[in-house]
Design a protein around this motif. Sequence first.
Motif, PDB file in Angstrom:
ATOM      1  N   HIS A 146      21.101  60.768  47.199  1.00 48.69           N
ATOM      2  CA  HIS A 146      20.845  62.174  47.526  1.00 48.69           C
ATOM      3  C   HIS A 146      21.463  62.588  48.864  1.00 48.69           C
ATOM      4  CE1 HIS A 146      17.845  61.613  44.350  1.00 48.69           C
ATOM      5  NE2 HIS A 146      18.008  62.906  44.149  1.00 48.69           N
ATOM      6  N   GLY A 147      22.365  61.768  49.392  1.00 48.71           N
ATOM      7  CA  GLY A 147      23.047  62.100  50.636  1.00 48.71           C
ATOM      8  C   GLY A 147      22.169  61.930  51.871  1.00 48.71           C
ATOM      9  N   LEU A 148      21.127  61.149  51.742  1.00 50.02           N
ATOM     10  CA  LEU A 148      20.206  60.901  52.855  1.00 50.02           C
ATOM     11  C   LEU A 148      20.305  59.438  53.264  1.00 50.02           C
ATOM     12  CD1 LEU A 148      17.171  62.845  51.370  1.00 50.02           C
ATOM     13  CD2 LEU A 148      18.723  63.642  53.161  1.00 50.02           C
ATOM     14  N   ARG A 149      19.521  59.056  54.246  1.00 51.40           N
ATOM     15  CA  ARG A 149      19.433  57.657  54.663  1.00 51.40           C
ATOM     16  C   ARG A 149      17.962  57.283  54.739  1.00 51.40           C
ATOM     17  NH1 ARG A 149      23.916  58.709  53.898  1.00 51.40           N
ATOM     18  NH2 ARG A 149      25.769  58.116  55.052  1.00 51.40           N
ATOM     19  N   GLY A 150      17.711  55.997  54.614  1.00 54.35           N
ATOM     20  CA  GLY A 150      16.341  55.513  54.711  1.00 54.35           C
ATOM     21  C   GLY A 150      16.263  54.294  55.594  1.00 54.35           C
ATOM     22  N   THR A 151      15.064  54.023  56.070  1.00 54.16           N
ATOM     23  CA  THR A 151      14.849  52.805  56.825  1.00 54.16           C
ATOM     24  C   THR A 151      13.436  52.293  56.616  1.00 54.16           C
ATOM     25  OG1 THR A 151      15.089  51.728  58.974  1.00 54.16           O
ATOM     26  CG2 THR A 151      14.154  53.922  58.989  1.00 54.16           C
ATOM     27  N   GLY A 152      13.324  50.990  56.398  1.00 51.28           N
ATOM     28  CA  GLY A 152      12.020  50.350  56.308  1.00 51.28           C
ATOM     29  C   GLY A 152      11.581  49.933  57.698  1.00 51.28           C
ATOM     30  N   MET A 153      10.306  50.072  57.971  1.00 47.63           N
ATOM     31  CA  MET A 153       9.807  49.793  59.315  1.00 47.63           C
ATOM     32  C   MET A 153       8.760  48.701  59.333  1.00 47.63           C
ATOM     33  SD  MET A 153       9.562  53.657  60.657  1.00 47.63           S
ATOM     34  CE  MET A 153       9.144  54.354  59.065  1.00 47.63           C
ATOM     35  N   GLY A 154       8.723  47.895  58.299  1.00 46.90           N
ATOM     36  CA  GLY A 154       7.675  46.886  58.289  1.00 46.90           C
ATOM     37  C   GLY A 154       6.320  47.574  58.360  1.00 46.90           C
ATOM     38  N   CYS A 155       5.431  47.016  59.104  1.00 47.58           N
ATOM     39  CA  CYS A 155       4.112  47.641  59.185  1.00 47.58           C
ATOM     40  C   CYS A 155       3.553  47.559  60.598  1.00 47.58           C
ATOM     41  CB  CYS A 155       3.173  47.005  58.178  1.00 47.58           C
ATOM     42  SG  CYS A 155       1.909  48.170  57.698  1.00 47.58           S
ATOM     43  N   PHE A 156       4.325  48.063  61.528  1.00 49.20           N
ATOM     44  CA  PHE A 156       3.910  48.043  62.919  1.00 49.20           C
ATOM     45  C   PHE A 156       2.802  49.045  63.209  1.00 49.20           C
ATOM     46  CE2 PHE A 156       8.377  46.725  62.782  1.00 49.20           C
ATOM     47  CZ  PHE A 156       8.227  45.443  63.280  1.00 49.20           C
ATOM     48  N   GLN A 161      13.790  48.859  48.502  1.00 47.79           N
ATOM     49  CA  GLN A 161      15.185  48.840  48.060  1.00 47.79           C
ATOM     50  C   GLN A 161      15.507  50.033  47.164  1.00 47.79           C
ATOM     51  OE1 GLN A 161      17.730  46.762  49.064  1.00 47.79           O
ATOM     52  NE2 GLN A 161      16.164  46.199  50.551  1.00 47.79           N
ATOM     53  N   VAL A 162      14.596  50.382  46.273  1.00 50.41           N
ATOM     54  CA  VAL A 162      14.803  51.554  45.414  1.00 50.41           C
ATOM     55  C   VAL A 162      14.862  52.823  46.267  1.00 50.41           C
ATOM     56  CG1 VAL A 162      13.746  52.978  43.604  1.00 50.41           C
ATOM     57  CG2 VAL A 162      13.787  50.482  43.369  1.00 50.41           C
ATOM     58  N   LEU A 163      14.004  52.906  47.276  1.00 50.33           N
ATOM     59  CA  LEU A 163      14.022  54.083  48.159  1.00 50.33           C
ATOM     60  C   LEU A 163      15.336  54.183  48.935  1.00 50.33           C
ATOM     61  CD1 LEU A 163      10.349  53.994  49.452  1.00 50.33           C
ATOM     62  CD2 LEU A 163      11.352  55.647  47.859  1.00 50.33           C
ATOM     63  N   TYR A 164      15.872  53.029  49.410  1.00 50.30           N
ATOM     64  CA  TYR A 164      17.181  53.041  50.068  1.00 50.30           C
ATOM     65  C   TYR A 164      18.237  53.623  49.141  1.00 50.30           C
ATOM     66  CZ  TYR A 164      16.075  50.024  54.107  1.00 50.30           C
ATOM     67  OH  TYR A 164      15.588  49.499  55.274  1.00 50.30           O
ATOM     68  N   LEU A 165      18.293  53.119  47.911  1.00 49.86           N
ATOM     69  CA  LEU A 165      19.312  53.557  46.952  1.00 49.86           C
ATOM     70  C   LEU A 165      19.138  55.028  46.598  1.00 49.86           C
ATOM     71  CD1 LEU A 165      19.347  50.436  44.617  1.00 49.86           C
ATOM     72  CD2 LEU A 165      21.113  51.125  46.268  1.00 49.86           C
ATOM     73  N   ASP A 166      17.904  55.454  46.393  1.00 50.46           N
ATOM     74  CA  ASP A 166      17.641  56.845  46.033  1.00 50.46           C
ATOM     75  C   ASP A 166      18.015  57.789  47.174  1.00 50.46           C
ATOM     76  OD1 ASP A 166      16.860  58.514  43.918  1.00 50.46           O
ATOM     77  OD2 ASP A 166      14.910  58.866  44.861  1.00 50.46           O
ATOM     78  N   ALA A 167      17.700  57.395  48.392  1.00 51.92           N
ATOM     79  CA  ALA A 167      18.067  58.214  49.555  1.00 51.92           C
ATOM     80  C   ALA A 167      19.584  58.378  49.612  1.00 51.92           C
ATOM     81  CB  ALA A 167      17.538  57.586  50.841  1.00 51.92           C
ATOM     82  N   GLU A 168      20.314  57.283  49.466  1.00 47.20           N
ATOM     83  CA  GLU A 168      21.779  57.334  49.494  1.00 47.20           C
ATOM     84  C   GLU A 168      22.319  58.220  48.383  1.00 47.20           C
ATOM     85  OE1 GLU A 168      24.175  56.045  51.531  1.00 47.20           O
ATOM     86  OE2 GLU A 168      22.680  55.215  52.893  1.00 47.20           O
TER      87      GLU A 168
END
Length: 94
Positions: A39-49, A30-37
């Motif tokens: 900085h004008g970026l996007r993030g996505t979590g991928m679980g652990c496939f 969640q912190v990475l999502y907010l930090d990416a936003e």
Amino acid sequence: MAMISLFKENIDIDPFNYRRIHWEAGMIGQVLYLDAEAHGLRGTGMGCFFDDVTHELIGLTDNTFQDIYHFSVGRPFEDKRITTLPPYSHLKGR
């Protein structure tokens, strides 16, 4: 990014730590999502496939450490092939 946790020792101490480890990874995500936003970026979590591949790549051979969650950050790209409709648009006009 791969989130690697000290696993076996934490679970041996208290099996409930299995949940805590994943909750913590989720909070970091969640912190990475907010930090990416921010900085004008996007993030996505991928679980652990990709945990088995990651273990092999970095040389983990037992469950002392475990790959818990993966996260990726990058620039946004709008895919024009995807149609986005307003919520419940199929119900309008009934």
